[in-house]
Design an enzyme around this catalytic site. Structure first.
Site, mmCIF file in Angstrom:
data_model
loop_
_atom_site.group_PDB
_atom_site.id
_atom_site.type_symbol
_atom_site.label_atom_id
_atom_site.label_comp_id
_atom_site.label_asym_id
_atom_site.label_seq_id
_atom_site.Cartn_x
_atom_site.Cartn_y
_atom_site.Cartn_z
ATOM 1 N N VAL A 84 -13.410 -5.485 -2.163
ATOM 2 C CA VAL A 84 -14.220 -4.281 -2.367
ATOM 3 C C VAL A 84 -13.591 -3.419 -3.461
ATOM 4 O O VAL A 84 -14.286 -2.753 -4.214
ATOM 5 C CB VAL A 84 -14.427 -3.505 -1.040
ATOM 6 C CG1 VAL A 84 -13.128 -2.947 -0.488
ATOM 7 C CG2 VAL A 84 -15.419 -2.371 -1.233
ATOM 8 N N GLY A 85 -12.267 -3.443 -3.538
ATOM 9 C CA GLY A 85 -11.575 -2.690 -4.588
ATOM 10 C C GLY A 85 -11.821 -3.371 -5.933
ATOM 11 O O GLY A 85 -11.874 -4.601 -6.015
ATOM 12 N N GLY A 163 -14.703 7.259 2.962
ATOM 13 C CA GLY A 163 -15.751 6.324 2.546
ATOM 14 C C GLY A 163 -16.062 5.372 3.693
ATOM 15 O O GLY A 163 -15.900 5.722 4.870
ATOM 16 N N ARG A 186 -13.864 13.835 -3.165
ATOM 17 C CA ARG A 186 -14.546 14.602 -4.212
ATOM 18 C C ARG A 186 -15.707 15.415 -3.655
ATOM 19 O O ARG A 186 -15.997 16.497 -4.130
ATOM 20 C CB ARG A 186 -15.026 13.663 -5.322
ATOM 21 C CG ARG A 186 -13.852 13.139 -6.149
ATOM 22 C CD ARG A 186 -14.282 12.114 -7.149
ATOM 23 N NE ARG A 186 -14.814 10.922 -6.473
ATOM 24 C CZ ARG A 186 -15.032 9.772 -7.083
ATOM 25 N NH1 ARG A 186 -14.776 9.649 -8.364
ATOM 26 N NH2 ARG A 186 -15.493 8.734 -6.428
ATOM 27 N N SER A 217 -10.310 4.958 -2.952
ATOM 28 C CA SER A 217 -10.180 3.926 -3.974
ATOM 29 C C SER A 217 -9.129 4.368 -4.997
ATOM 30 O O SER A 217 -8.848 5.563 -5.119
ATOM 31 C CB SER A 217 -11.536 3.691 -4.648
ATOM 32 O OG SER A 217 -12.257 4.891 -4.727
ATOM 33 N N ARG A 245 -4.535 1.375 -1.978
ATOM 34 C CA ARG A 245 -3.840 0.629 -3.027
ATOM 35 C C ARG A 245 -2.461 1.250 -3.196
ATOM 36 O O ARG A 245 -2.297 2.481 -3.083
ATOM 37 C CB ARG A 245 -4.597 0.712 -4.365
ATOM 38 C CG ARG A 245 -5.835 -0.168 -4.462
ATOM 39 C CD ARG A 245 -5.485 -1.665 -4.508
ATOM 40 N NE ARG A 245 -6.664 -2.513 -4.658
ATOM 41 C CZ ARG A 245 -7.339 -3.068 -3.663
ATOM 42 N NH1 ARG A 245 -6.959 -2.875 -2.401
ATOM 43 N NH2 ARG A 245 -8.378 -3.842 -3.898
ATOM 44 N N HIS A 293 -0.417 -6.670 2.614
ATOM 45 C CA HIS A 293 -1.821 -6.504 2.197
ATOM 46 C C HIS A 293 -2.753 -7.421 3.000
ATOM 47 O O HIS A 293 -3.421 -8.308 2.448
ATOM 48 C CB HIS A 293 -1.966 -6.775 0.693
ATOM 49 C CG HIS A 293 -3.196 -6.152 0.094
ATOM 50 N ND1 HIS A 293 -3.278 -5.727 -1.218
ATOM 51 C CD2 HIS A 293 -4.412 -5.887 0.629
ATOM 52 C CE1 HIS A 293 -4.479 -5.228 -1.463
ATOM 53 N NE2 HIS A 293 -5.200 -5.320 -0.341
ATOM 54 N N ILE A 294 -2.798 -7.156 4.317
ATOM 55 C CA ILE A 294 -3.590 -8.025 5.203
ATOM 56 C C ILE A 294 -4.760 -7.287 5.853
ATOM 57 O O ILE A 294 -5.288 -7.727 6.876
ATOM 58 C CB ILE A 294 -2.707 -8.675 6.302
ATOM 59 C CG1 ILE A 294 -1.883 -7.608 7.051
ATOM 60 C CG2 ILE A 294 -1.811 -9.741 5.700
ATOM 61 C CD1 ILE A 294 -1.163 -8.143 8.290
ATOM 62 N N GLY A 295 -5.176 -6.175 5.245
ATOM 63 C CA GLY A 295 -6.250 -5.366 5.838
ATOM 64 C C GLY A 295 -7.486 -6.158 6.223
ATOM 65 O O GLY A 295 -8.035 -5.996 7.314
#
Ligand code: NDP
Ligand code: DGY
Length: 328
Positions: A84-85, A163, A186, A217, A245, A293-295
């Site tokens: 998705v990133g 999000g 934002r 993000s 990230r 990084h196993i989300g």
């Protein structure tokens, strides 16, 4: 490397779940060559493999910049990322060339939110330390003052970036008895009402939260957002979690905050670089839990991501709708 043949040419930068490969092969419109390994494609092989390609199926670890696009040449119609990133994609360069981009939102939201909750609890309740003590003989007795941590009940949680994933994290945390849910970003989000979310300035979130969860993000605006000044405003009892990230965090400043006791603990699923070198100073700290990084790493999620990435690729190749096209 497997060889490519006729039809439209597609380059796949890694071994991916079969679901996606089956969809591509059943469509019969393209012939794929693949870097058939669990390890990243070397840059030189990427630049070679993409030559003349109509489609690219890539991963978040592949930097797709002007050099890669130049190597691909004018055939390239679509880039489909298994993520998705999309901070690894040079969006301006891609847009300039009229190339479409597919990505994998939604399908990994639940898995990533679950992992974030797991990491938060593991960090706050010191699970890795506890497991280690059982193994190394440090567990001598039940001790009233030993291995105490922080609980969610009655706490204030701050989510940076409410999000898709941020919201799913909030929904999962609220039933633990969270008292206040703050969020920053934002714009205020209408869906925040479901979790009684309060839209607050970042400084308020940082200074009032017992748990801070980063799920925004990575953009030029969020790069290095969590720095010395950020950590200095946190409560000394607060726990910091990042599953967005690595580059959102200044890791040197995080190390200082953790080692000096300025903040209580941190849990990171993402780092800079990835992998984090095994001699990195963050790994020397008991109050820092680092995951690789196993989300989104459940079997079913990765299968669905692979299928979606394949369908996005086909849409781009055939000039039809993509199930998940990024608006450039
Ligand atoms: P969304 O686009 O739904 O959410 C991103 C959020 O970031 C938005 O709510 C946006 O808020 C917020 N944001 C953007 N700029 C800022 C800013 N300056 N300050 C605060 N918030 C900001 O994406 P997802 O929820 O689907 O995914 C989020 C990220 O999670 C991905 O980009 C990816 O990097 C990461 N990820 C990590 C995974 C892992 O394995 N650890 C798995 C999946 C994703 P606003 O609308 O107000 O701008
Ligand atoms: C993403 O999709 O951006 C994650 O980091 C991996 O699933």
């Amino acid at each position: 490397m497997q060889s490519a043949g006729k039809l439209m040419k597609v380059f796949i930068t890694r071994r991916i779940p079969q679901e996606g490969l089956k969809i591509l092969s059943a469509a019969g419109v393209c012939e794929a060559s693949q870097w058939d390994s669990d390890e990243p494609v070397p840059r030189a092989e990427l630049l070679k493999g993409i030559q003349g390609a109509h489609g690219l199926l890539c991963l978040l670890s592949d930097k797709i910049d002007a050099e890669v696009l130049e190597a691909a040449g004018p055939n390239l119609k679509v880039i489909s990322t298994l993520s998705v990133g999309f901070d690894h994609l040079a969006i301006d360069e891609i847009k300039k060339r009229g190339i479409r981009v597919g990505y994998t939102p939604d399908v990994l939201t639940d898995a990533t939110a679950e992992l974030t909750v797991a990491l938060l609890l593991a960090t706050a309740r010191r699970l890795p330390e506890g497991v280690e003590e059982v193994k190394n003989g440090g567990w001598s007795s039940w001790k009233p003052l030993w291995l105490c941590g922080y609980g969610l009940s009655g706490s204030t949680v701050g989510v940076i970036g409410l999000g898709r994933i941020g919201m799913a994290i909030a929904q999962r945390l609220m039933p633990f008895g969270v008292k206040r849910l703050l969020y920053s970003g934002r714009t205020a989000k209408p869906h925040a009402a479901e979790v009684n979310g309060e839209f607050v300035p970042l400084d308020t979130l940082v200074s009032e939260s017992d748990f801070i969860v980063v799920s925004c993000s990575l953009t030029p605006e969020t790069q290095g957002l969590c720095d010395k000044s950020f950590f200095s405003k946190m409560k000394p009892t607060a726990v910091f979690i990042n599953t967005s990230r690595g580059a959102v965090v200044n890791q040197e400043h995080l190390y200082e905050a953790l080692s000096s006791g300025q903040i209580a603990a941190a849990g990171l699923d993402v780092t800079t670089p990835e992998p984090l070198p095994t001699n990195h100073q963050l790994l020397t700290l008991k109050n820092c839990v680092v995951l690789p990084h196993i989300g989104s790493a459940t079997y079913s999620t990765r299968g669905v991501m692979s299928a979606l990435a394949a369908r996005n690729l086909l849409g781009g190749l055939q000039g039809t709708d993509m199930p998940s096209e990024l608006t450039l």
